[in-house]
Design a protein around this motif. Structure first.
Motif, mmCIF file in Angstrom:
data_model
loop_
_atom_site.group_PDB
_atom_site.id
_atom_site.type_symbol
_atom_site.label_atom_id
_atom_site.label_comp_id
_atom_site.label_asym_id
_atom_site.label_seq_id
_atom_site.Cartn_x
_atom_site.Cartn_y
_atom_site.Cartn_z
ATOM 1 N N ALA A 44 0.829 -1.208 0.000
ATOM 2 C CA ALA A 44 0.000 0.000 0.000
ATOM 3 C C ALA A 44 0.863 1.259 0.000
ATOM 4 C CB ALA A 44 -0.925 -0.008 1.214
ATOM 5 N N HIS A 47 1.751 2.875 -3.440
ATOM 6 C CA HIS A 47 0.718 3.599 -4.187
ATOM 7 C C HIS A 47 0.634 3.138 -5.656
ATOM 8 C CE1 HIS A 47 1.449 7.067 -1.107
ATOM 9 N NE2 HIS A 47 0.672 6.092 -0.624
ATOM 10 N N SER A 49 -1.426 1.298 -8.568
ATOM 11 C CA SER A 49 -2.808 0.983 -8.922
ATOM 12 C C SER A 49 -2.846 0.314 -10.290
ATOM 13 C CB SER A 49 -3.670 2.246 -8.939
ATOM 14 O OG SER A 49 -3.774 2.811 -7.645
ATOM 15 N N GLN A 73 -6.252 -0.548 -6.123
ATOM 16 C CA GLN A 73 -4.915 -0.333 -5.578
ATOM 17 C C GLN A 73 -4.288 -1.677 -5.253
ATOM 18 O OE1 GLN A 73 -4.710 2.002 -1.993
ATOM 19 N NE2 GLN A 73 -2.489 2.149 -2.030
ATOM 20 N N THR A 75 -2.578 -4.119 -3.080
ATOM 21 C CA THR A 75 -2.353 -4.263 -1.634
ATOM 22 C C THR A 75 -2.201 -5.708 -1.180
ATOM 23 O OG1 THR A 75 -4.746 -4.269 -1.246
ATOM 24 C CG2 THR A 75 -3.614 -2.140 -1.068
#
Length: 210
Positions: A44, A47, A49, A73, A75
């Protein structure tokens, strides 16, 4: 041996094993939570995506996971595997004909030598060689960054798999502990209902005839 004594021994032993399995299950659950939380936090923080569905290229649309995670995103470990193999891997194949960072080392070194020789000889093709060297160097730099990021993402995926295996192991421990608790409870109940004088596998006395 008295049947009640045998039932009590097995029941107490079963309870002990159940407690041990519960402890192991808790340890595995703790490790699984750590792995999952660590992977989530590290990914995360980057960043990253996925490309939205409407902006995927025709080649990217062929990947099931790129369509599934489109716009999300990154994660999780499974997302990291998808991004590394299906997105970065796909784009790396379009650079320098799919050559790796190591593969581009030899052409880059050869062009450097040619440029050095052309500079000394003031050759007419010096500018062309310098342009080729710049292109190969840029390609190798891009491939290096892509391979590095891909490797880091796959490492995160591998770490998340350890967490998933720990979760599966913890579930097996909890189920085993529950089964042993039930069997131990049944053994204790049987011991309470068994007469104190009852024996287990007592030998039958043979009648002596004369």
């Amino acid at each position: 041996m008295k049947r009640r004594t045998l039932d009590l021994l097995f029941s107490i032993g079963g309870l002990g094993l159940a407690v041990l399995l519960l402890v192991v299950g808790v340890v595995l659950t703790t490790n699984a939570n750590f792995a999952n939380n660590y992977v989530h936090d590290q990914l995360a923080a980057q960043h990253i995506s996925f490309t939205p569905q409407d902006k995927l290229s025709d080649e990217e649309k062929k990947s099931d996971c790129l369509r599934e995670y489109a716009g999300q995103q990154l994660t999780t470990g499974k997302q990291a595997e998808c991004y590394a193999n299906e997105y970065i891997g796909l784009h790396l194949t379009s650079i320098a004909g799919g050559k790796t960072y190591a593969d581009l080392g030899a052409p880059q070194s050869a062009l450097r030598e040619q440029v050095a020789q052309a500079e000394q000889a003031k050759a007419a093709n010096l500018a062309d060689l310098q342009k080729q060297l710049a292109e190969v160097s840029a390609q190798r730099d891009t491939v290096f960054k892509g391979e590095t990021l891909r490797g880091l993402l796959l490492t995160s995926y591998g770490f998340s798999e350890f967490g998933r295996k720990a979760e599966q192991g913890a579930l097996a421990m909890y189920l085993g502990a529950a089964l042993l608790l039930l069997l131990s409870a049944a053994g204790l109940l049987h011991a309470l209902r068994t007469p104190a004088s009852a024996t287990f596998a007592a030998p039958e006395h043979e009648k002596i005839t004369t």
